[in-house]
Design an enzyme around this catalytic site. Structure first.
Site, mmCIF file in Angstrom:
data_model
loop_
_atom_site.group_PDB
_atom_site.id
_atom_site.type_symbol
_atom_site.label_atom_id
_atom_site.label_comp_id
_atom_site.label_asym_id
_atom_site.label_seq_id
_atom_site.Cartn_x
_atom_site.Cartn_y
_atom_site.Cartn_z
ATOM 1 N N GLY A 98 44.306 -31.019 60.777
ATOM 2 C CA GLY A 98 44.099 -31.991 62.117
ATOM 3 C C GLY A 98 42.571 -32.243 62.083
ATOM 4 O O GLY A 98 42.205 -32.959 63.117
ATOM 5 N N LYS A 126 28.474 -45.345 64.918
ATOM 6 C CA LYS A 126 27.866 -44.601 66.057
ATOM 7 C C LYS A 126 26.255 -44.702 65.632
ATOM 8 O O LYS A 126 25.500 -44.606 66.858
ATOM 9 C CB LYS A 126 27.988 -43.015 65.905
ATOM 10 C CG LYS A 126 29.299 -42.851 66.287
ATOM 11 C CD LYS A 126 30.060 -41.193 65.449
ATOM 12 C CE LYS A 126 31.428 -41.227 66.066
ATOM 13 N NZ LYS A 126 32.186 -40.053 65.455
ATOM 14 N N GLY A 175 37.089 -33.794 69.519
ATOM 15 C CA GLY A 175 38.253 -32.692 70.059
ATOM 16 C C GLY A 175 38.146 -33.243 71.447
ATOM 17 O O GLY A 175 37.318 -33.715 72.310
ATOM 18 N N GLU A 191 42.723 -37.684 59.995
ATOM 19 C CA GLU A 191 43.906 -38.263 60.356
ATOM 20 C C GLU A 191 44.560 -38.815 58.852
ATOM 21 O O GLU A 191 43.986 -38.469 57.916
ATOM 22 C CB GLU A 191 43.480 -39.607 61.169
ATOM 23 C CG GLU A 191 42.802 -39.358 62.502
ATOM 24 C CD GLU A 191 42.448 -40.488 63.117
ATOM 25 O OE1 GLU A 191 43.143 -41.515 63.159
ATOM 26 O OE2 GLU A 191 41.168 -40.446 63.812
#
Lengths: 425, 425
Positions: free
Chosen positions: A186, A204, A301, A189
């Protein structure tokens, strides 16, 4: 005690984290803001999938239910993607709702005009969670280094690629095997394109540059190299030279001009960025006065990212209480031209394949001399099928010199440049 | 553009850094605050020693010159020490001046009552620079983790001791040699007592605890161990076990009670705190939602500390402009009892000296069994003069168990416990 009612758009991992934190940390939020905070309405595409929270919040498929609700002053956008998130935020701001977003793609692409729209409507627009998940880096740059001149901001800003590179380094896996493992656990993706090509990190860096230098470059206007071509042999050789391979976003001022790049980079083992492993992120901010500072934490997360969303929510609530909403998240603006390749100097790691026969090494040294490059470390590995692998750490050279060197090597027709990675100490 | 005039009390390293930054970064400060900032008056004991700035600021020996000046709204206290700094700040607050301080001793000791006095006078009192120099850690805890429940805050918060321990580790020097070198290079003061005994770190942990948990313990109410008894042999053995020895300030919640300690501690080499070398500081904040985050940077020095002072100044100016002064720097308050030693569990590094003869190892294992301790690693070094040095890494044990073990070892009369250092992974 005043109650502040929130709207939310989207209820994925981060949205669920926000909902959970608002409920579980209600006491602390009240202690800090002096207000009670509840999520009233959540817009989702498929209400039937969220029946577990149907008793706690009002689920709707209609943005109008939030736009038209005068009780909702503040809305959290966690739907992700550029469209229709942009149109949703525009409608929210026009309806005088304050907005907290976690959407890097959107802010990197349309941040300027959304900030403008927020100002026109005297609304707060904050997006701490858009960069480096749980690390409060935008706020630190905007508030804590407000009086310093930041000269460089660089770091590991994508958790997926850092997880893959960490596994390649520690388990000696190939890129493909490490990616599969990351997907299974996980950390990547099913379609990892945006992460592994460096695009996510580039978004970013655009936002970090705007905060650090008051200026940025759009996607497409700077070099972005991902990790999908990284070879296990180069990760291993980097370790032998005393370095760790990381995907580094690098934004800095060079002669008062702006340089941005995302690329696989060798980081010296004693450097604070070298111990940032797995899905963690870290951003190093260098200021003229403060020197080197580093901010480390979970880069993604649900709950870590929700922490940043909540920090924005508590700030907006504080502004609501003090009646000081409508001020920009980042007030620093400065016009900067892009740096010229001739002025950007770094050390490089070069990985070459060349025939293992007399005369080839002389061709290499001749090409390096033409490029104005010299080396500080060199290793030649035993030839396989007559082809030797040669790895070099160079002294400082400019991007222009590197381009000359690459052209000279191509002209030899026998020496192949597998990769050229920057080196940071 | 509005001009904000500052007063200053003290003009040592940090004060000179503040003066320099206000001058050199005037453009950025104006861009961010919308105000022009100048230092008007500086109180010093010996004006004749500061003639280099006599043309730029008004030097005075009288606090009254600042107190009575209605143009000065904001005063920076960088004189250090508890008295008369406390009385100076009290007079400033009563005269309705906002105060920015870099004074850890004072804030750790009298923070509560000074904050109270600031509130009563509707003044801002900020002190980011009091902890970890240039690292914006207090603001991060107060603002960015406002909605999270912090469960632990630990780190390297004293630059002098970290410099000494780094040199002991890298150069294999004794404590005495490393201290002399630190003094020669200006990283340790002529009288290093406050640093090497851990007192300075303890002050900072008191402030960090107040921000993180809404509660703290006073000096004297928790264990503080310095580095002045650290042996080169233990630094070397820590490295062999895969750890680095650091002076760690450790504050955490244990069963909803508060535990604080300052002590030499073994940090695993892959841990982010392990690469924090020389005079640098780093603080790791662990939140229930966010997980582990780390803030790294220069822990002392004129300009880095001045950066934190300036971040407070720009915040107070923003508050002045928005007319929102008089709010507490840290609004989180929660009553917490101190944790009981039986509940605080850690792994330990034990260094023992014992006669190299049959039966002694059995005494050791018997004592460990009585203490409920078991080991995961053990090394015995060749005996010198019949005395062997035995080093152990234990599994988790409580402070109470450790005390029992120490008593059992003392009762053997032949086994000496040289040190027991906590281990963090």
């Amino acid at each position: 005690m005043t109650t502040i009612k929130l709207g939310m758009v989207g209820l994925g991992t981060v949205g669920q984290g926000v909902l959970k934190m608002v409920q579980q940390h209600a006491d602390k939020i009240s202690a800090v803001t002096g207000c009670q905070v509840v999520v009233k309405t959540v817009m989702v595409r498929h209400p039937e999938r969220h029946q577990d929270v149907a008793g706690v919040v009002h689920l709707t498929t209609e943005l109008a239910d939030i736009l038209a609700d005068p009780e909702i002053q503040l809305v959290v956008e966690v739907m992700g993607g550029i469209h229709p998130a942009k149109e949703v935020i525009e409608q929210l701001l026009r309806a005088k709702k304050h907005v907290v977003s976690a959407n890097k793609d959107l802010i990197a692409t349309y941040g300027r005009e959304l900030n403008q729209l927020a100002q026109e409507n005297h609304c707060d627009l904050r997006y701490e969670a858009s960069v480096a998940g749980g690390i409060p880096i935008l706020r630190a740059i905007a508030d804590s280094f407000a009086a310093d001149q930041i000269t460089a901001v660089k770091g590991i800003v994508n958790g997926t690629t850092n997880y893959i590179l960490t596994q390649m380094g520690q388990q000696h896996w190939s890129y493909e095997d490490a990616l599969k493992q990351a997907q299974r656990l996980g950390f990547a993706e099913a379609d990892p394109t945006n992460d592994v090509t460096g695009k996510d990190a580039a978004y970013k860096m655009i936002i970090l540059s705007q905060f650090s230098f008051g200026s940025s470059l759009p996607l497409g206007a700077f070099a972005v190299t991902g990790i999908d071509q990284v070879a296990a042999a180069d990760v291993a050789q980097a370790a032998n030279f005393g370095y760790v391979l990381k995907l580094i976003g690098d934004a800095r001022l060079v002669d008062d001009r702006l340089f941005i790049e995302v690329a696989p980079t060798l980081v010296e083992q004693g450097h604070p960025l070298a111990t940032v492993n797995n899905e963690n992120n870290a951003v190093m901010v260098t200021g003229q006065a403060v020197g080197d500072t580093l901010f480390y934490g979970p880069g993604a997360g649900g709950l870590p990212t929700a922490t940043s969303v909540l920090s924005d929510i508590t700030t907006v609530i504080k502004n609501l209480v003090l009646k000081t909403t409508g001020n920009r998240f980042n007030r620093y603006r400065k016009a900067l031209a892009p740096a010229s390749p001739a002025t950007v100097a770094d050390r490089y790691y070069l990985s070459l394949t060349m025939p293992d026969r007399p005369g080839e090494m002389m061709k290499l040294t001749a090409a390096m001399a033409k490029g104005g490059a010299s080396f500080s470390q060199i290793v030649q590995q035993a030839a396989v099928g007559g082809q030797a692998r040669v790895m070099i750490i160079t002294h400082q050279m400019s991007k222009a010199q590197l381009a000359t060197l690459a052209a000279e090597l191509a002209a030899t027709e026998t020496i192949r440049l597998n990769c050229a990675y920057k080196v940071i100490e």
